[in-house]
Design a protein around this motif. Structure first.
Motif, short mmCIF file in Angstrom:
data_model
loop_
_atom_site.label_atom_id
_atom_site.label_comp_id
_atom_site.label_asym_id
_atom_site.label_seq_id
_atom_site.Cartn_x
_atom_site.Cartn_y
_atom_site.Cartn_z
N SER A 81 18.74 -1.31 28.39
CA SER A 81 19.48 -0.71 29.49
C SER A 81 20.12 0.57 29.00
O SER A 81 20.40 0.73 27.81
CB SER A 81 20.53 -1.68 30.05
OG SER A 81 21.38 -2.13 29.02
N TRP A 96 11.13 9.29 38.70
CA TRP A 96 12.57 9.47 38.83
C TRP A 96 13.10 10.30 37.66
O TRP A 96 12.46 10.41 36.62
CB TRP A 96 13.30 8.13 38.90
CG TRP A 96 12.97 7.16 37.80
CD1 TRP A 96 12.10 6.10 37.89
CD2 TRP A 96 13.47 7.14 36.47
NE1 TRP A 96 12.04 5.43 36.68
CE2 TRP A 96 12.88 6.05 35.79
CE3 TRP A 96 14.38 7.92 35.77
CZ2 TRP A 96 13.14 5.74 34.46
CZ3 TRP A 96 14.64 7.61 34.44
CH2 TRP A 96 14.04 6.53 33.81
N ALA A 98 16.86 10.63 35.60
CA ALA A 98 18.21 10.08 35.44
C ALA A 98 19.19 11.20 35.15
O ALA A 98 18.93 12.07 34.32
CB ALA A 98 18.22 9.06 34.30
N ASP A 102 23.81 7.61 36.11
CA ASP A 102 22.67 6.78 36.50
C ASP A 102 22.43 5.68 35.47
O ASP A 102 22.59 5.88 34.27
CB ASP A 102 21.40 7.62 36.63
CG ASP A 102 21.42 8.53 37.86
OD1 ASP A 102 22.28 8.33 38.74
OD2 ASP A 102 20.57 9.44 37.92
N VAL A 104 19.65 2.83 34.03
CA VAL A 104 18.22 2.54 33.92
C VAL A 104 18.07 1.25 33.13
O VAL A 104 18.78 1.05 32.14
CB VAL A 104 17.49 3.69 33.17
CG1 VAL A 104 16.03 3.35 32.93
CG2 VAL A 104 17.63 5.00 33.93
N GLU A 106 14.91 -1.35 31.45
CA GLU A 106 13.49 -1.41 31.12
C GLU A 106 13.18 -2.84 30.70
O GLU A 106 13.95 -3.46 29.97
CB GLU A 106 13.19 -0.42 29.99
CG GLU A 106 13.65 0.98 30.34
CD GLU A 106 13.74 1.92 29.15
OE1 GLU A 106 13.13 1.63 28.10
OE2 GLU A 106 14.42 2.94 29.27
#
Length: 171
Positions: A81, A96, A98, A102, A104, A106
């Motif tokens: 993360s 996208w 970031a 933001d 994210v 995975e």
């Protein structure tokens, strides 16, 4: 269920004594560059290490990719993360980008190539779980980064540059 007669009741909160005796209460990891250096990671990036958890094969760090830089294609073997702190970044394989604030995440098995074309680069806080397999530009396996790789990356740099290793980073 009735209590067996040969078992004595434990004192209230017995785990508190064990935690006090053996536990680690947490740590403060300074963010300044003197006590916690940026360790080069290839030509266009650096890593500020924050924590190493060998029991769970996880590590926390801030990745800094300078403008126009990229991190080679890699595949995750655990969940990752990230929160973007500065600049912008993305993966060539996704649509996208970031930006600061933001989040994210995975999932294991995902493979992608991180880039930042932001002129000021990017910085993002990552919490990495499990190993990451890196591949060269021809798609051939290059190396694996796991918590032990990240520890070696940090400790070797500190020792080579006369910087004290912060043992509080080791969870």
């Amino acid at each position: 269920m009735p209590k067996p007669e040969n078992i004595t009741a434990l004192p209230p909160e017995p785990h508190e004594a064990m935690i006090k005796r053996f536990g680690k209460e947490g740590a403060f990891i300074p963010g300044d560059d003197t006590n916690n250096p940026w360790v080069p990671f290839g030509d266009a990036a650096a890593i500020k290490h924050l924590a190493f958890d060998i029991r769970n094969n996880s590590a926390a760090n801030i990745l800094w990719v300078k403008g126009g830089g990229r991190i080679g294609t890699h595949k995750h073997r655990g969940v990752v993360s990230a929160v973007t702190l500065e600049g912008s970044w993305g993966y060539y394989e996704y649509d996208w980008v970031a930006r600061p604030g933001d989040f994210v995440y995975e999932l294991p098995g995902t493979a992608h190539t991180l880039y930042s074309d932001d002129p000021n680069g990017m910085k993002a806080l990552f919490w990495l779980n499990g190993a990451i397999e890196f591949f060269d530009d021809n798609g051939k396996y290059d190396f694996t980064a796991d918590v032990f790789w990240f520890i070696d990356h940090y400790v070797s740099y500190c020792e080579a540059n006369g910087i004290a290793v912060n043992k509080d980073m080791f969870i």
